[in-house]
Scaffold this motif. Structure first.
Motif, PDB file in Angstrom:
ATOM      1  N   THR A   1       0.676  -0.942   0.063  1.00 47.22           N
ATOM      2  CA  THR A   1      -0.045  -0.082   0.040  1.00 47.22           C
ATOM      3  C   THR A   1       0.802   1.301  -0.037  1.00 47.22           C
ATOM      4  O   THR A   1       1.897   1.380   0.772  1.00 47.22           O
ATOM      5  N   LYS A   2       0.590   2.160  -0.808  1.00 50.64           N
ATOM      6  CA  LYS A   2       1.263   3.532  -0.699  1.00 50.64           C
ATOM      7  C   LYS A   2       0.687   4.344   0.311  1.00 50.64           C
ATOM      8  O   LYS A   2      -0.709   4.408   0.149  1.00 50.64           O
ATOM      9  N   VAL A   3       1.376   4.976   1.184  1.00 50.34           N
ATOM     10  CA  VAL A   3       0.736   5.895   2.331  1.00 50.34           C
ATOM     11  C   VAL A   3       1.455   7.076   2.348  1.00 50.34           C
ATOM     12  O   VAL A   3       2.569   7.220   2.020  1.00 50.34           O
ATOM     13  N   ARG A   4       0.751   7.974   2.914  1.00 51.07           N
ATOM     14  CA  ARG A   4       1.227   9.396   3.525  1.00 51.07           C
ATOM     15  C   ARG A   4       0.934   9.561   4.950  1.00 51.07           C
ATOM     16  O   ARG A   4      -0.113   8.859   5.464  1.00 51.07           O
ATOM     17  N   SER A   5       1.815  10.382   5.722  1.00 48.36           N
ATOM     18  CA  SER A   5       1.411  10.601   6.978  1.00 48.36           C
ATOM     19  C   SER A   5       0.019  11.172   6.845  1.00 48.36           C
ATOM     20  O   SER A   5      -0.251  11.997   6.249  1.00 48.36           O
ATOM     21  N   GLY A   6      -0.729  11.089   8.142  1.00 48.63           N
ATOM     22  CA  GLY A   6      -2.038  11.804   8.073  1.00 48.63           C
ATOM     23  C   GLY A   6      -3.025  11.115   7.549  1.00 48.63           C
ATOM     24  O   GLY A   6      -4.450  11.338   7.606  1.00 48.63           O
ATOM     25  N   GLU A   7      -2.801  10.126   6.847  1.00 47.36           N
ATOM     26  CA  GLU A   7      -3.957   9.567   5.736  1.00 47.36           C
ATOM     27  C   GLU A   7      -4.807   8.547   6.627  1.00 47.36           C
ATOM     28  O   GLU A   7      -4.151   7.764   7.616  1.00 47.36           O
ATOM     29  N   ALA A   8      -6.056   8.139   6.355  1.00 46.44           N
ATOM     30  CA  ALA A   8      -6.824   7.353   6.982  1.00 46.44           C
ATOM     31  C   ALA A   8      -6.124   5.890   6.905  1.00 46.44           C
ATOM     32  O   ALA A   8      -6.357   5.066   7.892  1.00 46.44           O
ATOM     33  N   GLU A   9      -5.944   5.537   5.738  1.00 45.58           N
ATOM     34  CA  GLU A   9      -5.231   4.121   5.414  1.00 45.58           C
ATOM     35  C   GLU A   9      -4.124   3.673   6.131  1.00 45.58           C
ATOM     36  O   GLU A   9      -3.924   2.561   6.787  1.00 45.58           O
ATOM     37  N   LEU A  10      -2.981   4.632   6.516  1.00 45.34           N
ATOM     38  CA  LEU A  10      -2.175   4.294   7.513  1.00 45.34           C
ATOM     39  C   LEU A  10      -2.683   4.271   8.827  1.00 45.34           C
ATOM     40  O   LEU A  10      -2.170   3.118   9.656  1.00 45.34           O
ATOM     41  N   SER A  11      -3.615   4.950   9.197  1.00 43.44           N
ATOM     42  CA  SER A  11      -4.221   4.614  10.577  1.00 43.44           C
ATOM     43  C   SER A  11      -4.981   3.408  10.625  1.00 43.44           C
ATOM     44  O   SER A  11      -5.076   2.675  11.681  1.00 43.44           O
ATOM     45  N   ARG A  12      -5.929   2.946   9.530  1.00 45.35           N
ATOM     46  CA  ARG A  12      -6.393   1.562   9.557  1.00 45.35           C
ATOM     47  C   ARG A  12      -5.589   0.648   9.574  1.00 45.35           C
ATOM     48  O   ARG A  12      -5.768  -0.377  10.428  1.00 45.35           O
ATOM     49  N   ILE A  13      -4.306   0.714   9.105  1.00 47.18           N
ATOM     50  CA  ILE A  13      -3.305  -0.568   8.949  1.00 47.18           C
ATOM     51  C   ILE A  13      -2.749  -0.574  10.470  1.00 47.18           C
ATOM     52  O   ILE A  13      -2.486  -1.841  10.917  1.00 47.18           O
ATOM     53  N   THR A  14      -2.396   0.517  10.974  1.00 40.95           N
ATOM     54  CA  THR A  14      -1.560   0.482  12.166  1.00 40.95           C
ATOM     55  C   THR A  14      -1.881   1.199  13.332  1.00 40.95           C
ATOM     56  O   THR A  14      -1.255   0.969  14.326  1.00 40.95           O
ATOM     57  N   GLY A  15      -2.976   1.854  13.319  1.00 44.61           N
ATOM     58  CA  GLY A  15      -3.399   2.516  14.422  1.00 44.61           C
ATOM     59  C   GLY A  15      -2.900   3.813  14.556  1.00 44.61           C
ATOM     60  O   GLY A  15      -2.871   4.656  15.641  1.00 44.61           O
ATOM     61  N   ALA A  16      -2.117   4.352  13.400  1.00 41.61           N
ATOM     62  CA  ALA A  16      -1.293   5.638  13.685  1.00 41.61           C
ATOM     63  C   ALA A  16      -2.387   6.807  14.033  1.00 41.61           C
ATOM     64  O   ALA A  16      -3.229   6.902  13.519  1.00 41.61           O
ATOM     65  N   LYS A  17      -1.380   7.679  14.644  1.00 40.19           N
ATOM     66  CA  LYS A  17      -2.202   9.100  14.904  1.00 40.19           C
ATOM     67  C   LYS A  17      -1.248  10.015  15.232  1.00 40.19           C
ATOM     68  O   LYS A  17      -0.027   9.673  15.403  1.00 40.19           O
ATOM     69  N   ALA A  18      -1.613  11.278  15.343  1.00 40.52           N
ATOM     70  CA  ALA A  18      -0.676  12.301  15.438  1.00 40.52           C
ATOM     71  C   ALA A  18      -0.129  12.456  16.836  1.00 40.52           C
ATOM     72  O   ALA A  18      -0.896  12.307  17.825  1.00 40.52           O
ATOM     73  N   PRO A  19       1.104  12.532  16.981  1.00 39.77           N
ATOM     74  CA  PRO A  19       1.682  12.622  18.549  1.00 39.77           C
ATOM     75  C   PRO A  19       1.322  13.769  18.940  1.00 39.77           C
ATOM     76  O   PRO A  19       0.798  14.981  18.462  1.00 39.77           O
ATOM     77  N   SER A  20       1.674  13.718  20.481  1.00 37.98           N
ATOM     78  CA  SER A  20       1.225  15.215  21.267  1.00 37.98           C
ATOM     79  C   SER A  20       2.102  16.321  20.964  1.00 37.98           C
ATOM     80  O   SER A  20       1.662  17.404  21.140  1.00 37.98           O
ATOM     81  N   GLY A  21       3.440  16.225  20.627  1.00 37.13           N
ATOM     82  CA  GLY A  21       4.185  17.055  20.549  1.00 37.13           C
ATOM     83  C   GLY A  21       4.626  17.727  21.693  1.00 37.13           C
ATOM     84  O   GLY A  21       5.647  18.469  21.338  1.00 37.13           O
ATOM     85  N   LYS A  22       4.271  17.081  22.983  1.00 30.71           N
ATOM     86  CA  LYS A  22       4.995  17.416  24.127  1.00 30.71           C
ATOM     87  C   LYS A  22       6.130  16.911  24.641  1.00 30.71           C
ATOM     88  O   LYS A  22       6.031  15.480  24.923  1.00 30.71           O
ATOM     89  N   PRO A  23       7.376  17.375  24.341  1.00 29.96           N
ATOM     90  CA  PRO A  23       8.741  16.669  24.702  1.00 29.96           C
ATOM     91  C   PRO A  23       8.613  16.037  25.895  1.00 29.96           C
ATOM     92  O   PRO A  23       8.115  16.534  27.277  1.00 29.96           O
ATOM     93  N   LEU A  24       9.031  14.753  26.233  1.00 28.14           N
ATOM     94  CA  LEU A  24       9.025  14.094  27.475  1.00 28.14           C
ATOM     95  C   LEU A  24      10.164  14.276  28.375  1.00 28.14           C
ATOM     96  O   LEU A  24      10.257  13.833  29.589  1.00 28.14           O
ATOM     97  N   ASP A  25      11.290  14.627  27.812  1.00 26.43           N
ATOM     98  CA  ASP A  25      12.553  15.341  28.468  1.00 26.43           C
ATOM     99  C   ASP A  25      12.951  16.558  28.513  1.00 26.43           C
ATOM    100  O   ASP A  25      12.623  17.325  27.478  1.00 26.43           O
TER     101      ASP A  25
END
Length: 473
Positions: free
Chosen positions: A394-418
């Motif tokens: 499958t061809k995918v790009r970040s933010g696409e629904a197909e990527l989320s469907r296959i892997t559960g991908a979602k946008a990160p919080s962006g808040k550094p942990l360190d």
């Protein structure tokens, strides 16, 4: 060893099906019917383990009878109890002398040694057997002390056991039962000379059990030399590909690759990500943590206490994204791990299968995703064909629904942990994937570059003027 059994081993890693791979395996029975000690049965029952997996039902009767065993089952199929319970039952009631164990399990990695030790300890305790784990990366003095105190069972990596033998800290002349687990990997990792040296020192009339996910030529060499007419049990296809795993190849655009990786790592639930190098692992881990993902690194450059702590945090959910080299591809067992991602595609079919084997363990299902650039598709397709895997591409790009469907991908919080971590680049920043996105890279804009170029031009002009002056003089 009979000629037919030798033929089984020679053929089992070929494309053609080996006779050993098609032999009928006993149907699942209860552990109570296998003749195990009552103490072991109680310990199994307390843990809710009542029905043996196929490799256990097949191998345990022969292991308990003292016969040599050659077993093949995919990673996660239950090989540890298949050899371990028989070994413990046959050792029960005996007492080891200082530095002289009675049973030995050889494994290729520290993580697998610790895992095997942890899996067998409850049953060893019920039989009052002492178990020692012998691996590199931790104090050899403490391990030598455990052997001096007497340990009936030793679980070891070949290198550290070799060191203890050289130091006169261990003698193998009384070892009656010897197990090689993941034997093909020990051969692949260069341990064959140490393994043969160790097998030459155990009792020649003892029992030998060899278990592996695959059986190739080097393993055949060990079987011919050290096993006597073994009972051959093979409960999985020779490729070890697992039907409970969904295999995906995700074709990504180069500049978008790190954003895709970050979104996958930010999913709900745990994920194991494989890269080829320690440097790449460390870079990606820093980037993920700066993006708000609870990530940790695992590779051979980490100390053993660090590796042990990281694995414990991954198993209990404190770490949700484990970024690792192939050191985690063998011997790592995590309950309910349903996603493995090859950020760097595997270049060897065995490596691919061992990476994939970290999911869909103990009868569960899972997904394996491989990220590839367009130029990597041909090589990756060949590796998967050699592994007998037919992935969905499958061809995918970040933010696409197909990527989320296959892997559960979602946008990160962006808040550094360190504290003090650099803020990562925006997900769609058009920059090559380097395993991280750093603010330092983002700050190097066109203005600063043009400023540096003009400064360099002035210096060059001044140098040329000075040279003309010197020539005129």
């Amino acid at each position: 060893m009979s000629e037919s059994a030798r033929a089984d081993v020679r053929q089992q890693d070929d494309v053609s099906e080996a006779s050993g791979a098609t032999r009928a395996v006993p149907t699942a029975v209860s552990f109570a019917e296998l003749g195990l000690p009552a103490e072991v049965l109680r310990a199994l029952d307390e843990r809710g383990v009542t029905v043996p997996f196929p490799i256990q039902a097949a191998a345990l009767p022969n292991a308990l009878a003292g016969r040599d065993v050659l077993g093949r089952g995919r990673t996660g199929s239950g090989k540890t109890l298949a050899f371990g319970l028989g070994m413990l039952a046959r050792t029960a009631g005996r007492r080891a002398q200082p530095k002289e164990p009675l049973a030995l399990v050889l494994v290729p990695t520290r993580e697998l040694a610790q895992q095997v030790g942890e899996a067998l300890t409850p049953y060893a305790d019920t039989l009052r057997l002492r178990l020692a784990t012998v691996v590199g990366g931790v104090s050899i003095g403490r391990q030598a002390a455990a052997l001096r105190d007497g340990a009936e069972i030793v679980v070891a990596t070949p290198g550290r056991l070799h060191d203890l033998i050289e130091r006169k800290g261990c003698r193998l002349g009384r070892v009656r039962i010897t197990v090689l687990d993941e034997a093909d990997q020990m051969c692949d990792m260069g341990f064959l000379p140490q393994v043969t040296e160790i097998l030459d020192q155990v009792r020649p009339d003892g029992q030998r059990m060899l278990f592996s996910a695959t059986l190739d030529r080097d393993v055949d060499q060990l079987v011919r030399r050290y096993l006597r007419d073994p009972a051959v049990h093979s409960v999985d296809p020779s490729s070890s590909a697992v039907s409970a795993i969904e295999h995906h190849v995700l074709v990504v655009h180069g500049p978008d690759r790190y954003a895709v990786t970050t979104e996958i790592a930010a999913r709900d639930g745990r994920v194991l990500l494989f890269l080829d190098t320690k440097h790449g692992v460390d870079q990606l881990t820093r980037h993920l943590r700066a993006s708000g993902v609870a990530a940790a690194a695992l590779h051979s450059g980490k100390s053993q206490p660090q590796r042990t702590r990281t694995l414990a945090q991954f198993k209990d959910g404190q770490v949700t994204a484990l970024v690792a080299t192939n050191v985690a591809a063998r011997g790592l067992h995590v309950d309910d791990l349903d996603l493995v991602v090859n950020v760097d595609p595997a270049t060897d079919p065995k490596d691919y299968l061992h990476r994939a084997g970290r999911t869909a363990r103990a009868g569960r299902s899972g997904t394996v995703v491989t990220l590839v650039l367009s130029g990597q598709r041909r090589e990756t397709s060949q590796v998967m064909a050699d592994a007998d895997v037919a992935p969905k591409v499958t061809k995918v790009r970040s933010g696409e629904a197909e990527l989320s469907r296959i892997t559960g991908a979602k946008a990160p919080s962006g808040k550094p942990l360190d504290a003090g971590a650099a803020v990562p680049r925006p997900p769609h920043h058009n920059a090559p994937f380097r395993g991280l996105g750093s603010a330092k890279d983002a700050k190097a804009g066109s203005g600063s570059r043009s400023s540096r170029k003009s400064s360099e031009a002035r210096k060059l002009a001044e140098a040329r003027k000075a040279a003309r002056v010197r020539r005129g003089a």
